[in-house]
Design an enzyme around this catalytic site. Structure first.
Site, PDB file in Angstrom:
ATOM      1  N   LYS A  56     -15.621  -8.045   3.195  1.00 26.85           N
ATOM      2  CA  LYS A  56     -14.506  -8.611   4.028  1.00 26.85           C
ATOM      3  C   LYS A  56     -15.120  -8.915   5.307  1.00 26.85           C
ATOM      4  O   LYS A  56     -15.667  -8.268   5.862  1.00 26.85           O
ATOM      5  CB  LYS A  56     -13.219  -8.107   4.091  1.00 26.85           C
ATOM      6  CG  LYS A  56     -12.744  -7.725   2.548  1.00 26.85           C
ATOM      7  CD  LYS A  56     -11.235  -7.152   2.758  1.00 26.85           C
ATOM      8  CE  LYS A  56     -10.741  -6.914   1.462  1.00 26.85           C
ATOM      9  NZ  LYS A  56      -9.516  -6.268   1.165  1.00 26.85           N
ATOM     10  N   HIS A  70       0.760  -1.405   0.123  1.00 27.93           N
ATOM     11  CA  HIS A  70      -0.138  -0.077   0.003  1.00 27.93           C
ATOM     12  C   HIS A  70       0.799   1.325  -0.008  1.00 27.93           C
ATOM     13  O   HIS A  70       0.376   2.195  -0.855  1.00 27.93           O
ATOM     14  CB  HIS A  70      -0.837  -0.056   1.251  1.00 27.93           C
ATOM     15  CG  HIS A  70      -2.056  -1.054   1.375  1.00 27.93           C
ATOM     16  ND1 HIS A  70      -2.189  -1.620   2.600  1.00 27.93           N
ATOM     17  CD2 HIS A  70      -2.801  -1.407   0.473  1.00 27.93           C
ATOM     18  CE1 HIS A  70      -2.934  -2.588   2.223  1.00 27.93           C
ATOM     19  NE2 HIS A  70      -3.520  -2.563   1.068  1.00 27.93           N
ATOM     20  N   SER A 104      -3.234  -7.730   2.774  1.00 27.31           N
ATOM     21  CA  SER A 104      -3.433  -7.457   4.350  1.00 27.31           C
ATOM     22  C   SER A 104      -3.611  -8.716   5.126  1.00 27.31           C
ATOM     23  O   SER A 104      -3.197  -9.200   6.238  1.00 27.31           O
ATOM     24  CB  SER A 104      -4.406  -6.344   4.622  1.00 27.31           C
ATOM     25  OG  SER A 104      -4.036  -5.192   4.330  1.00 27.31           O
ATOM     26  N   ARG A 137      -1.834  -6.247  -8.448  1.00 30.12           N
ATOM     27  CA  ARG A 137      -1.059  -7.495  -8.052  1.00 30.12           C
ATOM     28  C   ARG A 137      -1.027  -8.249  -9.292  1.00 30.12           C
ATOM     29  O   ARG A 137      -0.893  -7.949 -10.427  1.00 30.12           O
ATOM     30  CB  ARG A 137      -1.331  -7.745  -6.919  1.00 30.12           C
ATOM     31  CG  ARG A 137      -0.878  -6.899  -5.716  1.00 30.12           C
ATOM     32  CD  ARG A 137      -1.606  -7.274  -4.305  1.00 30.12           C
ATOM     33  NE  ARG A 137      -2.897  -7.180  -4.426  1.00 30.12           N
ATOM     34  CZ  ARG A 137      -3.372  -7.131  -3.595  1.00 30.12           C
ATOM     35  NH1 ARG A 137      -3.156  -7.430  -2.156  1.00 30.12           N
ATOM     36  NH2 ARG A 137      -5.082  -6.977  -3.262  1.00 30.12           N
TER      37      ARG A 137
HETATM   38  P1  ADP Z   1      -5.944  -5.831   0.601  1.00 28.23           P
HETATM   39  O1  ADP Z   1      -6.484  -6.401  -0.940  1.00 28.23           O
HETATM   40  O2  ADP Z   1      -4.503  -6.038   0.885  1.00 28.23           O
HETATM   41  O3  ADP Z   1      -6.817  -6.205   1.721  1.00 28.23           O
HETATM   42  P2  ADP Z   1      -7.122  -3.236   0.385  1.00 28.23           P
HETATM   43  O4  ADP Z   1      -8.376  -3.717   0.073  1.00 28.23           O
HETATM   44  O5  ADP Z   1      -6.703  -2.349   1.658  1.00 28.23           O
HETATM   45  O6  ADP Z   1      -5.926  -4.240   0.408  1.00 28.23           O
HETATM   46  O7  ADP Z   1      -6.362  -2.569  -0.975  1.00 28.23           O
HETATM   47  C1  ADP Z   1      -6.234  -1.176  -1.387  1.00 28.23           C
HETATM   48  C2  ADP Z   1      -5.620  -0.941  -2.499  1.00 28.23           C
HETATM   49  O8  ADP Z   1      -4.325  -1.395  -2.273  1.00 28.23           O
HETATM   50  C3  ADP Z   1      -6.224  -1.703  -3.828  1.00 28.23           C
HETATM   51  O9  ADP Z   1      -5.922  -0.885  -4.888  1.00 28.23           O
HETATM   52  C4  ADP Z   1      -5.006  -3.055  -3.939  1.00 28.23           C
HETATM   53  O10 ADP Z   1      -5.199  -3.478  -5.018  1.00 28.23           O
HETATM   54  C5  ADP Z   1      -3.727  -2.271  -3.549  1.00 28.23           C
HETATM   55  N1  ADP Z   1      -2.846  -3.215  -2.915  1.00 28.23           N
HETATM   56  C6  ADP Z   1      -3.011  -3.976  -1.864  1.00 28.23           C
HETATM   57  N2  ADP Z   1      -1.975  -4.706  -1.713  1.00 28.23           N
HETATM   58  C7  ADP Z   1      -1.027  -4.331  -2.703  1.00 28.23           C
HETATM   59  C8  ADP Z   1       0.405  -4.551  -2.765  1.00 28.23           C
HETATM   60  N3  ADP Z   1       0.961  -5.507  -2.277  1.00 28.23           N
HETATM   61  N4  ADP Z   1       0.848  -4.156  -4.053  1.00 28.23           N
HETATM   62  C9  ADP Z   1       0.378  -3.191  -4.596  1.00 28.23           C
HETATM   63  N5  ADP Z   1      -0.837  -2.618  -4.395  1.00 28.23           N
HETATM   64  C10 ADP Z   1      -1.685  -3.131  -3.674  1.00 28.23           C
END
Ligand code: ADP
Length: 161
Positions: free
Chosen positions: A41, A17, A128, A90
């Site tokens: 989630k 993030h 996460s 990703r």
């Molecule tokens: P997660 O998918 O880890 O639960 P979130 O819902 O908080 O995360 O995702 C928020 C944003 O961050 C989304 O656009 C997601 O694609 C991006 N994101 C999450 N993890 C990564 C990562 N490892 N590298 C790049 N972008 C990421």
């Protein structure tokens, strides 16, 4: 002034993030990291307020702000006059869902573009949920989350406050 939004649940924020947010901050004048409760989630590890506190410890660029919203993302974007929603991509597995969301948001609010930034190779499989799983089983999360918050995550995963 061009404002972008980086939305997510950030439960908790990871190095993946932080990378996307900082790269977005190099492109746009202002970036709002928008902490959203995600109904899809299951139970969260941190409350919205705690997630904001963790983000504050990790994000130091002056043009990055943190906010929370529990309505439609495009309504927030319209209210804030944001020109873009920035998402991290990703593996191919992200693509289908993100594409659907981007098309839906575009039809609801055509003035706002969704911009995808590719994850760094080392963050390709970082999420996460993965951090929570590794941590709950006593694994090392130091290469997945900023050093300033790793102890807080370890404690929470052990069941401490
Ligand atoms: P997660 O998918 O880890 O639960 P979130 O819902 O908080 O995360 O995702 C928020 C944003 O961050 C989304 O656009 C997601 O694609 C991006 N994101 C999450 N993890 C990564 C990562 N490892 N590298 C790049 N972008 C990421």
């Amino acid at each position: 002034m061009k404002k972008a939004i980086c939305p997510g649940s950030f439960d908790p924020v990871t190095l993946g993030h932080v990378d996307i947010i900082e790269r977005a901050a190099d492109i746009f004048d202002e970036v709002v990291v928008l902490v959203m409760s995600n109904g899809a989630k299951k139970s969260s590890l941190f409350t919205i307020e705690e997630r904001i506190g963790l983000l504050e410890k990790c994000l130091k660029k002056p043009n990055v702000k943190i906010d929370t919203y529990n309505g439609l993302l495009v309504d927030y974007a319209r209210k804030e006059d944001a020109v873009a929603i920035v998402k991290g991509l990703r593996a191919v597995s992200d693509y289908d869902y993100e594409f659907q969301q981007a098309l839906t948001n575009k039809s609801l609010y055509p003035e706002c573009e969704t911009v995808f930034l590719c994850a760094r190779g080392e963050n390709m499989f970082l999420s996460s949920s993965m951090v929570k799983e590794v941590c709950a089983l006593g694994g090392d999360i130091s290469s997945f989350v900023p050093a300033s918050i790793s102890d807080i995550i370890y404690k929470r995963c052990k069941g401490d406050k």
